[in-house]
Design a protein around this motif. Structure first.
Motif, mmCIF file in Angstrom:
data_model
loop_
_atom_site.group_PDB
_atom_site.id
_atom_site.type_symbol
_atom_site.label_atom_id
_atom_site.label_comp_id
_atom_site.label_asym_id
_atom_site.label_seq_id
_atom_site.Cartn_x
_atom_site.Cartn_y
_atom_site.Cartn_z
ATOM 1 N N VAL A 30 0.864 -1.169 0.000
ATOM 2 C CA VAL A 30 0.000 0.000 0.000
ATOM 3 C C VAL A 30 0.904 1.224 0.000
ATOM 4 O O VAL A 30 1.924 1.259 0.683
ATOM 5 C CB VAL A 30 -0.963 0.002 1.206
ATOM 6 N N THR A 31 0.550 2.207 -0.817
ATOM 7 C CA THR A 31 1.320 3.438 -0.909
ATOM 8 C C THR A 31 0.479 4.566 -0.335
ATOM 9 O O THR A 31 -0.665 4.767 -0.755
ATOM 10 C CB THR A 31 1.691 3.736 -2.364
ATOM 11 N N ILE A 32 1.048 5.267 0.658
ATOM 12 C CA ILE A 32 0.290 6.332 1.313
ATOM 13 C C ILE A 32 1.047 7.648 1.271
ATOM 14 O O ILE A 32 2.260 7.676 1.115
ATOM 15 C CB ILE A 32 -0.060 5.974 2.774
ATOM 16 N N ASN A 33 0.295 8.723 1.432
ATOM 17 C CA ASN A 33 0.866 10.057 1.529
ATOM 18 C C ASN A 33 1.039 10.366 3.014
ATOM 19 O O ASN A 33 0.049 10.487 3.735
ATOM 20 C CB ASN A 33 -0.068 11.077 0.875
ATOM 21 N N PRO A 34 2.262 10.496 3.517
ATOM 22 C CA PRO A 34 2.490 10.720 4.943
ATOM 23 C C PRO A 34 1.838 11.981 5.493
ATOM 24 O O PRO A 34 1.621 12.090 6.694
ATOM 25 C CB PRO A 34 4.010 10.820 5.057
ATOM 26 N N GLU A 35 1.498 12.938 4.632
ATOM 27 C CA GLU A 35 0.865 14.172 5.099
ATOM 28 C C GLU A 35 -0.515 13.924 5.700
ATOM 29 O O GLU A 35 -1.030 14.767 6.430
ATOM 30 C CB GLU A 35 0.771 15.178 3.956
ATOM 31 N N TYR A 36 -1.131 12.784 5.401
ATOM 32 C CA TYR A 36 -2.469 12.485 5.894
ATOM 33 C C TYR A 36 -2.468 11.549 7.099
ATOM 34 O O TYR A 36 -3.517 11.146 7.568
ATOM 35 C CB TYR A 36 -3.325 11.899 4.767
ATOM 36 N N VAL A 37 -1.309 11.197 7.603
ATOM 37 C CA VAL A 37 -1.225 10.314 8.769
ATOM 38 C C VAL A 37 -1.552 11.116 10.019
ATOM 39 O O VAL A 37 -0.966 12.153 10.285
ATOM 40 C CB VAL A 37 0.172 9.660 8.885
ATOM 41 N N VAL A 38 -2.519 10.604 10.798
ATOM 42 C CA VAL A 38 -2.964 11.270 12.012
ATOM 43 C C VAL A 38 -2.347 10.623 13.243
ATOM 44 O O VAL A 38 -1.966 11.290 14.191
ATOM 45 C CB VAL A 38 -4.509 11.216 12.118
ATOM 46 N N CYS A 39 -2.231 9.294 13.229
ATOM 47 C CA CYS A 39 -1.786 8.568 14.413
ATOM 48 C C CYS A 39 -1.135 7.259 13.984
ATOM 49 O O CYS A 39 -1.527 6.651 12.992
ATOM 50 C CB CYS A 39 -2.996 8.296 15.308
ATOM 51 N N VAL A 40 -0.133 6.838 14.748
ATOM 52 C CA VAL A 40 0.541 5.559 14.526
ATOM 53 C C VAL A 40 0.638 4.880 15.880
ATOM 54 O O VAL A 40 1.133 5.477 16.834
ATOM 55 C CB VAL A 40 1.961 5.775 13.943
ATOM 56 N N ARG A 41 0.130 3.632 15.979
ATOM 57 C CA ARG A 41 0.248 2.904 17.242
ATOM 58 C C ARG A 41 0.357 1.404 16.990
ATOM 59 O O ARG A 41 -0.008 0.916 15.926
ATOM 60 C CB ARG A 41 -0.911 3.214 18.174
ATOM 61 N N GLU A 42 0.880 0.694 17.989
ATOM 62 C CA GLU A 42 1.062 -0.755 17.875
ATOM 63 C C GLU A 42 -0.293 -1.444 17.770
ATOM 64 O O GLU A 42 -1.264 -1.030 18.404
ATOM 65 C CB GLU A 42 1.813 -1.280 19.094
ATOM 66 N N ASP A 43 -0.354 -2.496 16.973
ATOM 67 C CA ASP A 43 -1.570 -3.303 16.833
ATOM 68 C C ASP A 43 -1.343 -4.648 17.509
ATOM 69 O O ASP A 43 -0.845 -5.600 16.904
ATOM 70 C CB ASP A 43 -1.921 -3.482 15.358
ATOM 71 N N ALA A 44 -1.680 -4.733 18.791
ATOM 72 C CA ALA A 44 -1.460 -5.946 19.582
ATOM 73 C C ALA A 44 -2.358 -7.089 19.140
ATOM 74 O O ALA A 44 -1.998 -8.258 19.288
ATOM 75 C CB ALA A 44 -1.679 -5.641 21.058
ATOM 76 N N THR A 45 -3.513 -6.778 18.573
ATOM 77 C CA THR A 45 -4.429 -7.825 18.102
ATOM 78 C C THR A 45 -3.784 -8.667 17.012
ATOM 79 O O THR A 45 -3.903 -9.894 17.010
ATOM 80 C CB THR A 45 -5.731 -7.195 17.581
ATOM 81 N N MET A 46 -3.080 -8.026 16.097
ATOM 82 C CA MET A 46 -2.422 -8.761 15.011
ATOM 83 C C MET A 46 -1.280 -9.621 15.543
ATOM 84 O O MET A 46 -1.037 -10.705 15.039
ATOM 85 C CB MET A 46 -1.910 -7.806 13.933
ATOM 86 N N ARG A 47 -0.583 -9.145 16.565
ATOM 87 C CA ARG A 47 0.490 -9.963 17.171
ATOM 88 C C ARG A 47 -0.096 -11.230 17.772
ATOM 89 O O ARG A 47 0.476 -12.308 17.654
ATOM 90 C CB ARG A 47 1.237 -9.166 18.233
ATOM 91 N N ARG A 48 -1.259 -11.114 18.411
ATOM 92 C CA ARG A 48 -1.928 -12.284 18.980
ATOM 93 C C ARG A 48 -2.353 -13.235 17.866
ATOM 94 O O ARG A 48 -2.157 -14.449 17.956
ATOM 95 C CB ARG A 48 -3.140 -11.859 19.812
ATOM 96 N N MET A 49 -2.907 -12.693 16.807
ATOM 97 C CA MET A 49 -3.341 -13.529 15.688
ATOM 98 C C MET A 49 -2.154 -14.232 15.034
ATOM 99 O O MET A 49 -2.272 -15.377 14.605
ATOM 100 C CB MET A 49 -4.111 -12.689 14.676
ATOM 101 N N LEU A 50 -1.009 -13.549 14.967
ATOM 102 C CA LEU A 50 0.194 -14.168 14.416
ATOM 103 C C LEU A 50 0.625 -15.341 15.282
ATOM 104 O O LEU A 50 0.958 -16.414 14.764
ATOM 105 C CB LEU A 50 1.318 -13.134 14.316
ATOM 106 N N SER A 51 0.591 -15.173 16.597
ATOM 107 C CA SER A 51 1.000 -16.262 17.492
ATOM 108 C C SER A 51 0.026 -17.430 17.431
ATOM 109 O O SER A 51 0.399 -18.569 17.697
ATOM 110 C CB SER A 51 1.133 -15.757 18.929
ATOM 111 N N GLU A 52 -1.227 -17.168 17.044
ATOM 112 C CA GLU A 52 -2.225 -18.232 16.899
ATOM 113 C C GLU A 52 -2.193 -18.881 15.521
ATOM 114 O O GLU A 52 -2.957 -19.798 15.245
ATOM 115 C CB GLU A 52 -3.623 -17.674 17.180
ATOM 116 N N GLY A 53 -1.328 -18.394 14.638
ATOM 117 C CA GLY A 53 -1.187 -18.984 13.307
ATOM 118 C C GLY A 53 -2.263 -18.574 12.324
ATOM 119 O O GLY A 53 -2.500 -19.274 11.347
ATOM 120 N N LEU A 54 -2.913 -17.438 12.547
ATOM 121 C CA LEU A 54 -4.005 -17.009 11.682
ATOM 122 C C LEU A 54 -3.571 -16.084 10.549
ATOM 123 O O LEU A 54 -4.367 -15.754 9.683
ATOM 124 C CB LEU A 54 -5.074 -16.302 12.522
ATOM 125 N N LEU A 55 -2.308 -15.687 10.539
ATOM 126 C CA LEU A 55 -1.808 -14.787 9.501
ATOM 127 C C LEU A 55 -0.965 -15.554 8.495
ATOM 128 O O LEU A 55 -0.607 -16.710 8.728
ATOM 129 C CB LEU A 55 -1.006 -13.660 10.154
#
Length: 102
Positions: A30-55
């Motif tokens: 995905v290609t984004i324009n950084p001027e429109y970024v409002v917030c950046v934060r960790e996504d712990a839900t995806m880390r859990r899904m990765l450990s469960e083998g769902l990704l």
């Protein structure tokens, strides 16, 4: 200046004639324009899904995920991308600027 990141995307498809559907996650650029970024934060839900083998299998157990929030006028859009929040932030910031604490 645009920035290209790897996004984690959920695809939902019907697998048989009953209404059961299975969720499958894939990766895409995905290609984004950084001027429109409002917030950046960790996504712990995806880390859990990765450990469960769902990704996708091409991700290792050490990968981290970041939720990037983009301004779209009255509404926003959020993307889950592969990478540590600090690294994603560095990619989105102009090369000669840094965020100030406070």
């Amino acid at each position: 200046m645009f920035v290209t990141l790897t996004e984690v995307v959920e695809n939902t498809t019907t697998t048989n004639l009953s209404d059961t559907s299975s969720s499958r996650y894939t990766l895409r650029e995905v290609t984004i324009n950084p001027e429109y970024v409002v917030c950046v934060r960790e996504d712990a839900t995806m880390r859990r899904m990765l450990s469960e083998g769902l990704l996708p299998n091409e991700l290792s157990t050490t990968h981290q995920f970041t939720k990037v929030y983009l301004d779209r006028g009255q509404t926003g859009i959020d993307l889950t991308v592969v990478g540590d929040p600090q690294i994603i932030e560095q990619q989105l910031l102009p090369k000669n600027k840094e965020l100030l604490n406070g």
